[in-house]
Design an enzyme around this catalytic site. Sequence first.
Site, mmCIF file in Angstrom:
data_model
loop_
_atom_site.group_PDB
_atom_site.id
_atom_site.type_symbol
_atom_site.label_atom_id
_atom_site.label_comp_id
_atom_site.label_asym_id
_atom_site.label_seq_id
_atom_site.Cartn_x
_atom_site.Cartn_y
_atom_site.Cartn_z
ATOM 1 N N LYS A 158 0.826 -1.207 0.000
ATOM 2 C CA LYS A 158 0.000 0.000 0.000
ATOM 3 C C LYS A 158 0.861 1.258 0.000
ATOM 4 O O LYS A 158 0.587 2.211 -0.746
ATOM 5 C CB LYS A 158 -0.921 0.015 1.219
ATOM 6 C CG LYS A 158 -1.960 1.129 1.163
ATOM 7 C CD LYS A 158 -2.531 1.456 2.520
ATOM 8 C CE LYS A 158 -1.637 2.415 3.267
ATOM 9 N NZ LYS A 158 -2.244 2.960 4.494
ATOM 10 N N ASP A 176 -6.720 1.233 1.400
ATOM 11 C CA ASP A 176 -6.604 1.353 2.850
ATOM 12 C C ASP A 176 -7.882 0.818 3.490
ATOM 13 O O ASP A 176 -8.758 0.262 2.812
ATOM 14 C CB ASP A 176 -6.329 2.802 3.262
ATOM 15 C CG ASP A 176 -7.593 3.646 3.313
ATOM 16 O OD1 ASP A 176 -8.542 3.352 2.554
ATOM 17 O OD2 ASP A 176 -7.645 4.597 4.113
#
Length: 321
Positions: A158, A176
């Site tokens: 991420k 997220d």
Amino acid sequence: RSGAGKAPGAPAGGKRGKATTSKGKAPLRHVSSEAQASELRAKALKIERQLRELFPAPPIPLEHRDAFQLLCAVMLSAQSTDKKVNEVTPELFRRFGTAAKMSAAAVEEVQHIIRQVGLAPTKAKNLVKMATMLQEQYEGQVPDSMEELEKLPGVGHKTAGVVMIQAFDGVAFPVDTHIHRLAARWGLSDGSSVEQVEADLKELFPQHTWKALHLQIIYYGREYGKAQQVYPFDGPICSWAGLKDPPQTTPAGKKKFAGGAPTRVEGGKEGKSAKRKLTMAPADSDQPAGSSHTAARVKKEAPPRDPAPPPRRSTRRRAQR
């Protein structure tokens, strides 16, 4: 070498595409027909248009000046809030705002500056190690490929995706917790994993929308799509796009509802309990949980208690009399 210094909007060098970020996950596994896939794409485009109206120019919530500072800020944001990160980075970047300065810093100094951020000891070590690797292998510049970014200490998928898409206009769709939750709530993904959500969203949304879209969904989640909400959902998108029974995206939720919907039992309690107290309705069943097709409850009656003996009189008091 880093893409730092490129004109804003210019694509970074190197070949990048969907295959670099989907981790081999087949998209839209929860869709059983092309007709359903078409309906889902139409729903996704409607969501994207509404997000664009709500958040036309979403800013990057982490304060930074260049790719290196953005990388540091994203690394700090794990298990913490953007607000808290923005409180500690001004002093951090004033003293160690480049890879050269950060690599020469003492871990204890970095940790003291970021002490209010969650997991500060580990993050301080990773910041110094990351900067040292940049100095030794990339001439102090942040690399502009997912593969190279994910080699850096403390940089996960991420984090690499955020830096790729925001610093270098690369091809990425960072997922997220807000994006994970809302993609499942809106029925855009089965929510089984971050990688699956990423693959599904890439399939549903045009690539040119990804850079703004991942921020727009985050801002929507913070303002309208909180985790504690239940159906029927409030909010301009959740009110019409939210599923009545969205997939669980947290470990606790998955564990609670694994295998079917928990039924309510005598006494009004439900959840993780012995089989005699809980029956499970199959997840794909049209019957309500606890109906006649489920296994019969087995009640264990507590053995009757003997009546309490009468209170005994004190022998000392009797003797005194």
